[in-house]
Write an enzyme that holds these catalytic residues in place. Sequence first.
Site, PDB file in Angstrom:
ATOM      1  N   GLU A  67       0.694   4.065 -27.047  1.00  0.00           N
ATOM      2  CA  GLU A  67       1.677   3.347 -26.224  1.00  0.00           C
ATOM      3  C   GLU A  67       2.360   4.319 -25.266  1.00  0.00           C
ATOM      4  O   GLU A  67       2.606   3.992 -24.094  1.00  0.00           O
ATOM      5  CB  GLU A  67       2.720   2.650 -27.110  1.00  0.00           C
TER       6      GLU A  67
ATOM      7  N   CYS B  71       3.530  -9.265 -36.302  1.00  0.00           N
ATOM      8  CA  CYS B  71       4.501  -9.678 -35.283  1.00  0.00           C
ATOM      9  C   CYS B  71       3.761 -10.525 -34.252  1.00  0.00           C
ATOM     10  O   CYS B  71       2.529 -10.633 -34.289  1.00  0.00           O
ATOM     11  CB  CYS B  71       5.076  -8.443 -34.610  1.00  0.00           C
TER      12      CYS B  71
HETATM   13  O1  0O3 Z   1       2.710   1.390 -32.268  1.00  0.00           O
HETATM   14  P1  0O3 Z   1       2.203   1.312 -33.680  1.00  0.00           P
HETATM   15  O2  0O3 Z   1       1.451   2.565 -34.040  1.00  0.00           O
HETATM   16  O3  0O3 Z   1       3.253   0.958 -34.639  1.00  0.00           O
HETATM   17  O4  0O3 Z   1       1.127   0.141 -33.616  1.00  0.00           O
HETATM   18  P2  0O3 Z   1       0.573  -0.899 -34.667  1.00  0.00           P
HETATM   19  O5  0O3 Z   1       0.607  -0.376 -36.037  1.00  0.00           O
HETATM   20  O6  0O3 Z   1      -0.731  -1.349 -34.138  1.00  0.00           O
HETATM   21  O7  0O3 Z   1       1.601  -2.108 -34.635  1.00  0.00           O
HETATM   22  C1  0O3 Z   1       1.714  -2.990 -33.556  1.00  0.00           C
HETATM   23  C2  0O3 Z   1       2.593  -2.441 -32.487  1.00  0.00           C
HETATM   24  C3  0O3 Z   1       1.997  -2.427 -31.128  1.00  0.00           C
HETATM   25  C4  0O3 Z   1       0.804  -2.905 -30.892  1.00  0.00           C
HETATM   26  C5  0O3 Z   1       2.725  -1.881 -29.989  1.00  0.00           C
HETATM   27  O8  0O3 Z   1       4.082  -2.055 -30.068  1.00  0.00           O
HETATM   28 FE1  SF4 Z   2       4.641  -6.239 -32.128  1.00  0.00          FE
HETATM   29 FE2  SF4 Z   2       4.614  -3.995 -30.718  1.00  0.00          FE
HETATM   30 FE3  SF4 Z   2       4.956  -6.282 -29.500  1.00  0.00          FE
HETATM   31 FE4  SF4 Z   2       6.859  -5.328 -31.069  1.00  0.00          FE
HETATM   32  S1  SF4 Z   2       6.147  -4.464 -29.142  1.00  0.00           S
HETATM   33  S2  SF4 Z   2       6.143  -7.444 -30.956  1.00  0.00           S
HETATM   34  S3  SF4 Z   2       5.638  -4.328 -32.674  1.00  0.00           S
HETATM   35  S4  SF4 Z   2       3.122  -5.624 -30.623  1.00  0.00           S
END
Ligand code: 0O3
Ligand code: SF4
Length: 308
Positions: free
Chosen positions: A128, A14
Amino acid sequence: MLMRVLLPAPRSFCAGVERAIDIVERLLERYGPPVYVRNQIVHNAHVVGDLESRGAVFVSELEEVPEGALVVFSAHGVAPAVEAEASDRGLDAVDATCPLVTKVHSEARRAAEGGDTIILIGHEGHEEVVGTKGVAPERTVLVERAEDVERLEVEDASRLTFLAQTTLSVSEVERIAAALKRRFPEVKGPAKDDVCYATTNRQAALAAVVDEADLVLVIGSPNSSNSNRLVELASAAGTPARLIDRPTDIDAAWLEGTEAVAVTAGASAPPQLADEVVGELARYGTVEVEERRIADEHLEFLLPQRLR
Ligand code: 0O3
Ligand code: SF4
């Protein structure tokens, strides 16, 4: 053996993940190694391993970063206390938090300043959630499941705001939000919800093909929330699903009697892995590959000022 391979799109990286990786790469180019990174930049073993081999040093505590050194905060965001600690220690911090996570932090700050209690929908212990909760730790309560809503104790039911982790199941967040609105009719919340466009699109793309597949392979690391939600979505739809980190994780037994496989990937999984997985499947027979796109993604986030 003939096997259909369905590739839901969007899948893989993403905009927030691309930006976070770009930040570490540019810092390595500009300043040379080591570039310290607090926590995994994104939850993916390949991404972390690749950056490590080029001089990134991943740490879980700022204490491990030498005085004055460069440190990157991961895409998942950090609590304000961590930013303060970095500045107290004289570290040169670069924030790779996804702007969509930062937006949730801003909503939390605004709600807390207005005197609201924040109901954060998310998974305990996820980075997060730790970061977002850290914006107003005294005013934030966590809800993980719709059933938790009944047990919630709040100070003032007329002063409530709900927020959510960006990588949850869209349908689960909708269910929890509905339960919150039933129990606390005055609760405020985001217009849609905080589950981001990328999480939403990857789930919708998989949902569109899941009934045609006998097996779903989701490429992603075990600690990736959004990848695990894709596995759950397929299982809930009645299609067996497996999370794999790499093509060699595929077990031949899974493919017995399988006529159609859907191969998708979480937002932190590099796109070329899907091609490699298709290559691995081709070792078992003839594959007929078909991409099924439900949306185009053109979003790109600006880099931090000093790296533009
Ligand atoms: O939050 P998630 O465990 O899905 O994190 P990932 O796999 O690193 O994916 C990117 C999402 C992110 C950095 C926060 O939304
Ligand atoms: Fe990617 Fe997380 Fe940002 Fe969504 S919130 S765009 S999954 S990094």
